[in-house]
Design an enzyme around this catalytic site. Structure first.
Site, mmCIF file in Angstrom:
data_model
loop_
_atom_site.group_PDB
_atom_site.id
_atom_site.type_symbol
_atom_site.label_atom_id
_atom_site.label_comp_id
_atom_site.label_asym_id
_atom_site.label_seq_id
_atom_site.Cartn_x
_atom_site.Cartn_y
_atom_site.Cartn_z
ATOM 1 C CG PHE A 220 4.821 3.603 1.623
ATOM 2 C CD1 PHE A 220 5.244 4.245 0.458
ATOM 3 C CD2 PHE A 220 5.682 2.688 2.215
ATOM 4 C CE1 PHE A 220 6.477 3.970 -0.093
ATOM 5 C CE2 PHE A 220 6.917 2.398 1.665
ATOM 6 C CZ PHE A 220 7.318 3.033 0.503
ATOM 7 N N GLY A 314 7.381 0.707 7.920
ATOM 8 C CA GLY A 314 7.540 1.003 6.498
ATOM 9 C C GLY A 314 6.779 -0.034 5.702
ATOM 10 C CG ASP A 315 8.371 -2.296 3.006
ATOM 11 O OD1 ASP A 315 8.882 -1.202 2.693
ATOM 12 O OD2 ASP A 315 8.970 -3.362 2.880
ATOM 13 C CG HIS A 316 2.722 -4.220 2.725
ATOM 14 N ND1 HIS A 316 4.003 -4.554 2.376
ATOM 15 C CD2 HIS A 316 1.966 -4.407 1.619
ATOM 16 C CE1 HIS A 316 4.027 -4.955 1.102
ATOM 17 N NE2 HIS A 316 2.809 -4.866 0.619
ATOM 18 C CD1 TRP A 317 4.073 2.144 6.227
ATOM 19 C CD2 TRP A 317 4.359 2.958 8.282
ATOM 20 N NE1 TRP A 317 4.460 3.447 6.103
ATOM 21 C CE2 TRP A 317 4.642 3.975 7.353
ATOM 22 C CE3 TRP A 317 4.484 3.242 9.638
ATOM 23 C CZ2 TRP A 317 5.015 5.265 7.735
ATOM 24 C CZ3 TRP A 317 4.863 4.517 10.018
ATOM 25 C CH2 TRP A 317 5.122 5.512 9.074
#
Lengths: 724, 724
Positions: A220, A314-317
């Site tokens: 994100f 989350g993170d690299h979603w």
């Protein structure tokens, strides 16, 4: 009733050198799965203690050898410089002024004259490439002859030098590590590399039962400033998905070329609070297609090895879009996400097309909370009270914790409290036996510019975090997350193209004027307003919060003022006298409300449109809460609705009144607004929960004319058998 | 020092049957002029008691014989019906729903199909005349086939049956009189009649010294609702100047035809809070031309009889525009106006091209204040304290009172207090001997859409009345009215066409976003923003209040955020982190400020643009007061500035700091912010006034190194001799 089983449905983090502690906590918390975290590894002994072993896996970072050798296959942002005001001389714009030079640098492998944009923000005009040049050494764009006293910005392609989550984790924990540089699978070579590396990793991890993908390919949007402090954060952002190859491919597929401004968006970077442009929506679709296709390939290779694949929400979603049309095709077994409150719990629990969901509860075992003076028990309690009411509506299959155990065990009270919470969680599953509790026969639709793509995601800046400009609205979802009503999310486009779904009883439009949540220009659409008027007039319900249907157009600010019975003064109608009729102190909506109502930031300037509207609360002669009859339908207005147990009850009553279903609250409604219950008809059980940190005693009417009397500890709960 | 003379400069109202009271009050208040009021006459005896006799004169109302016989020469409004929502059937709009049928009625002498407009407010489209018809008997417009669920309005020409001021006076005083129907001098026959009636009246009033014109031809816009309560009021409005003949004449002169919508303006009726359209500005010019020409003729006939002509600032003053370009040509001897506060005092006192000005002080002797429980002394005191500080800056030549003496004499304390006030007023004149007091060497310009035409008139809804959406801004003028600085009013057009006047030191832009006072779309003009930036950068000062330079454009909400150092969050940049630096507690602007600052309604969402701006006050992490250096110039921001003695001092310091003239406050600045002084260098006198209702004791530094120590009663004052 006897306490249910003490084991299962719980994941704990492991850590090297703490095997004794792990064994004890597995016992006490009843964990059946263990996981590693960023920076930790599991011992063989630890892995042997649980039924399942989760292993985190990063796709687009972690292999620094590959990253260093393939810097031409990096990830990027489009960033905007600060606004510079020109004087009567050439203007130099230092683009990196407010960016962190360890996170990003101007990308010059793609020629600035082709990939950058210099914009006169005083006129909105894009400068010709002959009007400026880039001084590589000074990292400045020089505009030769700017218009004096105009403001200019440079939109430039910035290469990512440090993965933002790795950077955040490293800085927060004081790690002395080489920054993880993300690589970009949009390049076919990198894609091939990712897949072969995955195969290797799978070979190396025979003990792993569940691959916990943390996460796929693009983080994100998270950009830091020159002091390495957070500068821009958008948990739903696509900022990191940009790169020139993708823009070229997009042009081939969609038939038009995106400009830097399509990403930079005047410096707002397509914040979810903005009405999304067509270009941005197309880009989301394009990236979803790419991410889903490659993610499916990755998941299928994991499945081929007999392992499960779950994704961290989350993170690299970016691009996975759990509520998007391509998510099903990825084929994930589960999703695990961080539960910040009831809303984020439902965001995880309601995800379709997966076999199970898991919530990572807060606090995360990080030194920002687990430090001298920190109060992790208070955080855990607050988190649990918000999560529990949502859990009752749609339970997660599993819960867990994350971070570093060595921090957590320094707080024995916290370890005790988690034991209670894990027990209480399992008890819900054990007693309900998979039954979903009774809910009212009314369905609520949240209406905004995003619709179902942002299910349980509206009014969020970053995951679960409080924000002054959002909490007065995000309280609506937080309230709904634990209310006994069905909730759906629809967009203005949905209403215009296919109408209001037949099963919807009440529509909520909530937000600040001009934002995507309120709708801005959408409200000039005649089909939209006509369909909503018709819906309410025929018996539907409409709830407006803050600036519903707001756009200054044709003499009205709230376009649905006729439906709402209230209008907002923004300065143009000050010459028109406003009269406020007497407050209506006795109303179905106000029953149970004994404390002063809290509208959060509130909304000022609301006045009654006519004397038929019922003013339920006012301040300084301005309306704060009102109810209106419109044809056979009903509408209510509230100036803001931050979450509190009382406001959740208020919203429940607004929904029920707006849909003419007052009788449905005759039973199973605790006398205290801070107390809620869930009714399992098949299992003949009732759970009563206390959402407040004070003791609550009262009663709940039953359909058989009897009542259940409760007396609950602060934050407590009780199960009851229902005798038919 | 001896008290000055006890007589002169004061006008009192007379009344039949109260000659003894009048004689006593003339003595006590030192009146040298007597006047009649609406509904009263003066006796011969009363007229003999003063030097001058004022007689009110109405031009366009009062002769009911004429009015009844010439109903085809009436005055009109363009009114808009309520907004009606169509269902799936013909739609009937009752235009008179919310109007008072004794004040107005639909005008059908001019054919509705030609003069009315039916508008679909959901699309903004005007309906063809074949799509609707007017049912005269039911007073309804019927739309045959409306688009279901669209909103419609009818803009209709309404004939005035009752002059609004006569109506207000009649209803307030409970008079049982025939409604005065206004007639329209735009008709040549009525013009001739007006002039001949004036001649007759002058013949009949040989004793009259001063014709107090109350007023000319068209009342400000004042419309009542179906319960005879005020519905729409605009003290500066041109609503009552409309009629078909004038619209035809306008078309001939200006070359384009005005639509009903040009007057109805979506239902906002060209409120002064709206950016005026070209059509409306042209109409103001057109009506000014007409009014000034006829008024000049009337005044010259009064002068021919050796009488003075003074105009009441109010009532039928539309088109006279005391600060407009045609006012001088009318040739009035004086203007008398109601003093509601310091601002309205300056509005009267600063009027150019007249020999004298007179202020009618409050309270007006009307039964709304002079009633059991009423406190006219408190009103007089509040009025005097606000007026006095403005009087010192630019004294009115005369003051007076209005209304009905029989009411006033029931309150002996009030009679006593007026005696003190009239003495104090004369003393200012006697001691200053016409000298204007010393002022600072900085000139302040108020910048808005109206400029000089609305000198001392910005942010006013109706004369001097408090309004929730205005007081946080009108406090600026109220503060300025008594500050020792020159004030001018300039428009955006002035700045764009001719630049910023050379003698201006500080520019103030204040108002709610989108209003004419803040400027709305004007702020997209590149010349405007460039000239302001250049002005400040070269050393000028800029003060923003509320939403200065606000329009959502090219990534900025405050277009001059670079100058101000602050920006406003309206929802699009919530993803950008905001950091607030430490409050600067010691600053020139904050000296003397000891109480919590009051920003009135305030403004929320203000954040610092960069860390160089000095935050002087904040609330909830948001900026409320700040100061910024910009090039060689300075800028300050404040979230709102309702009038209070402390806020007046705050504004003074903001002005002086912004213009780099801090040293000018070294002397003649009372230590209490509630105390002000005026310095008469030629007369070597100093007056010190206490603007608070508490005793104040402190000191004032003098240039010779000495100081004056004061000790003032609540609301008191003292004169001092200055020794060089």
């Amino acid at each position: 009733m006897k306490r249910p089983v003490k084991k299962g449905r719980v994941t704990i983090p492991g850590q090297e050198g703490m095997d004794d502690v792990i064994a004890k906590l597995i016992e006490r918390w009843g964990a059946d799965a263990i996981r590693d975290s960023d920076g930790t590894k599991l011992t063989e002994y630890a892995k042997s203690l649980t039924d399942k072993v989760y292993s985190k896996y990063f796709f687009s970072r972690g292999d620094q050898n590959y990253a260093r050798k393939n810097q031409n296959r990096s990830q990027h942002f489009y960033l905007m410089s600060e606004r510079y005001t020109a004087k009567e001389e050439p203007l130099s714009i230092r683009m990196m002024d407010t960016y962190y030079d360890r996170q990003v640098e101007p990308e010059i492998r793609y020629h600035p004259s082709e990939w950058w944009e210099v914009i006169d923000r005083t006129t909105g005009c894009v400068l010709g490439t002959d009007q400026w040049e880039y001084d590589e050494e000074r990292m400045e764009v020089v505009i030769h002859s700017p218009s004096p006293w105009h403001e200019y910005t440079v939109s430039f392609l910035a290469r990512q030098l440090w993965d933002p989550v790795h950077m955040y984790n490293s800085l927060t924990n004081g790690w002395d590590v080489e920054p993880h540089m993300p690589y970009n699978p949009f390049f076919p070579e990198t894609r091939d590399y990712l897949l072969s590396r995955l195969e290797e990793w799978l070979d190396d991890h025979p003990d792993t039962d569940v691959v916990r993908i943390t996460t796929f390919f693009y983080n994100f949007t998270l950009v830091f400033n020159e002091e390495a402090k957070e500068k821009y954060v958008d948990w739903f952002g696509y900022g990191a998905t940009v790169n020139p190859e993708a823009i070229d491919a997009f042009e081939k597929e969609y038939g038009y070329r995106l400009r830097p401004e399509d990403f930079v968006d005047e410096g707002y970077y397509n914040s979810p609070f903005r009405n999304p442009s067509k270009a941005f929506r197309d880009w989301i679709s394009f990236i979803q297609d790419f991410v889903a296709e490659l993610a499916r390939e990755c998941v299928s290779r994991i499945h081929d090895r007999g392992k499960e694949a779950i994704m961290f929400l989350g993170d690299h979603w970016a691009g996975t879009e759990p509520y998007g049309s391509r998510f099903k095709s990825i084929g994930l077994d589960g999703v695990v996400g961080s539960v910040g409150d009831g809303t984020t719990l439902r965001m995880i629990a309601d995800i379709p097309h997966v076999s199970y969901t898991e919530g990572r509860f807060l606090p995360y075992f990080f030194p920002d909370v687990f430090c001298p003076g920190g109060d992790p028990v208070a955080e855990a309690n607050d988190n649990w009270l918000k999560a529990r009411r949502a859990l009752l509506r749609n339970p997660l299959d599993r819960i867990g914790y994350g971070g570093y155990l060595d921090l957590a065990v320094e707080f024995p009270d916290f370890v005790d409290r988690v034991e209670e919470i894990t027990d209480e969680f399992r008890e819900i599953h054990d007693r309900s036996k998979g039954e979903r509790p009774r809910h009212l026969s009314c369905k609520v639709a949240i209406l905004n510019s995003w619709g179902s793509l942002r299910t349980w995601m509206s009014h969020q800046v970053a995951h679960g975090l409080w924000h002054k400009h959002a909490y007065s609205y995000s309280g609506i979802l937080e309230s709904l997350s634990g209310l006994p009503v069905d909730v759906t999310f629809i967009s203005f486009e949905d209403v215009i193209e296919t109408g209001i779904p037949k099963d919807v009883d009440v529509i909520i439009n909530a937000g600040s004027a001009g934002t995507s949540w309120s709708g801005g220009d959408w409200w000039e659409n005649e089909v939209l307003v006509s369909r909503l008027r018709s819906f309410v007039h025929r018996g539907g319900g409409f709830i407006g919060v803050g600036d519903p249907s707001a756009v200054q157009y044709q003499g009205a600010y709230f376009q649905l003022a006729d439906v709402l019975g209230v209008q907002k003064e923004v300065g143009f109608s000050v010459n028109t006298d406003k009269y406020t009729d007497a407050i209506c102190r006795s109303h179905f909506i106000l029953e149970d409300i004994h404390e002063k109502l809290d509208y959060g930031e509130g909304t000022s300037g609301i006045f009654q449109l006519h004397s038929k509207v019922q003013i339920l609360d006012e301040s300084d002669g301005e309306v704060k809460l009102s109810a209106n009859e419109y044809g056979r339908g009903r509408s209510t207005y509230v100036a803001g609705l931050p979450y509190s147990p009382q406001n959740a009850r208020l919203l429940l009553r607004m929904i029920v009144w707006s849909s003419h279903k007052e009788r449905e609250l005759d039973n199973f409604l605790p006398t205290d607004p801070e107390v809620e219950c869930a009714v399992y008809d098949r299992e003949r059980k009732l759970i009563v929960i206390n959402n407040a940190w004070s003791r609550k005693a009262g009663a709940i009417s039953l359909p058989n004319g009897k009542e259940v009397r409760y007396d609950l500890f602060p934050g407590g709960y009780e199960w009851y058998e229902l005798i038919p």
